[in-house]
Design an enzyme around this catalytic site. Structure first.
Site, PDB file in Angstrom:
ATOM      1  N   ASP A 147      -6.944  -1.557  -4.838  1.00 34.54           N
ATOM      2  CA  ASP A 147      -8.368  -1.127  -3.961  1.00 34.54           C
ATOM      3  C   ASP A 147      -9.064  -0.248  -4.372  1.00 34.54           C
ATOM      4  O   ASP A 147     -10.227  -0.238  -4.360  1.00 34.54           O
ATOM      5  CB  ASP A 147      -7.507  -0.477  -2.565  1.00 34.54           C
ATOM      6  CG  ASP A 147      -6.775  -1.495  -1.450  1.00 34.54           C
ATOM      7  OD1 ASP A 147      -6.877  -2.724  -1.815  1.00 34.54           O
ATOM      8  OD2 ASP A 147      -5.909  -0.798  -0.971  1.00 34.54           O
ATOM      9  N   ASP A 150       1.000  -1.287  -0.080  1.00 35.71           N
ATOM     10  CA  ASP A 150      -0.113   0.004  -0.041  1.00 35.71           C
ATOM     11  C   ASP A 150       0.730   1.264  -0.012  1.00 35.71           C
ATOM     12  O   ASP A 150       2.037   1.258   0.600  1.00 35.71           O
ATOM     13  CB  ASP A 150      -0.772   0.009   1.254  1.00 35.71           C
ATOM     14  CG  ASP A 150      -2.117  -1.012   1.069  1.00 35.71           C
ATOM     15  OD1 ASP A 150      -2.153  -1.686   0.094  1.00 35.71           O
ATOM     16  OD2 ASP A 150      -2.528  -1.302   2.103  1.00 35.71           O
TER      17      ASP A 150
END
Length: 161
Positions: free
Chosen positions: A138, A119
């Site tokens: 995401d 991330d």
């Protein structure tokens, strides 16, 4: 071209975009070492984060075998969505299913390659400092789920008629 081919074409494109973004920040920007790159602060900052759990870092302290379970869930969801979407006859359903599948598999391959999901996107605004990071997969998963919520029932019902 059948719905499954279209869904998996979108999934492949989604997967490749996600993985290219991760290769760029991990190896190109060397974000694991640099840790933070202010792109357009505070609205967009790259902050390296390794998520071993699920959304918002939940279950991140789980044992190593939970990684295998999360990879299996991503593969299982991809198979189920393929089965569910095989009769879809509208572009937004192909896109929705493909984006969710591609995003799920993008995060799953991170777990295989790195032991965690990479991330790096952080967005804050208006005095609110967002403590969480996310990635391109995401975004695709969220967008695909949004399409399913908005159009899914109506489009799939019309497909049956």
């Amino acid at each position: 071209m059948t719905a499954l081919i279209r869904i998996w074409a979108v999934a492949l494109l989604t997967f490749l975009i996600d993985q290219a973004s991760k290769v760029w920040v991990i190896y190109g920007l060397d974000l694991p070492l640099v840790r933070v790159v202010e792109v357009f602060p505070p609205y967009l900052t790259f902050i390296m984060g390794w998520n071993r759990g699920i959304n918002f870092g939940l279950l991140s302290d789980s044992p190593e075998w939970s990684r295998i379970i999360l990879i299996s869930i991503a593969i299982g969801v991809s198979i189920l969505l393929s089965f569910w979407g095989r009769k879809a006859d509208r572009w937004r359903m192909w896109a929705a299913f493909g984006m969710i599948i591609g995003g799920a598999l993008g995060n799953a391959i991170d777990r295989v390659l790195y032991g965690a999901v990479a991330d790096f996107l952080n967005m804050s605004c208006c005095g609110f400092q967002n403590p969480y990071t996310f990635n391109v997969a995401d975004i695709f998963i969220f967008a695909g789920a949004g399409l399913l919520l908005v159009y899914g029932g109506r489009d799939l019902e019309q497909s049956k008629a």
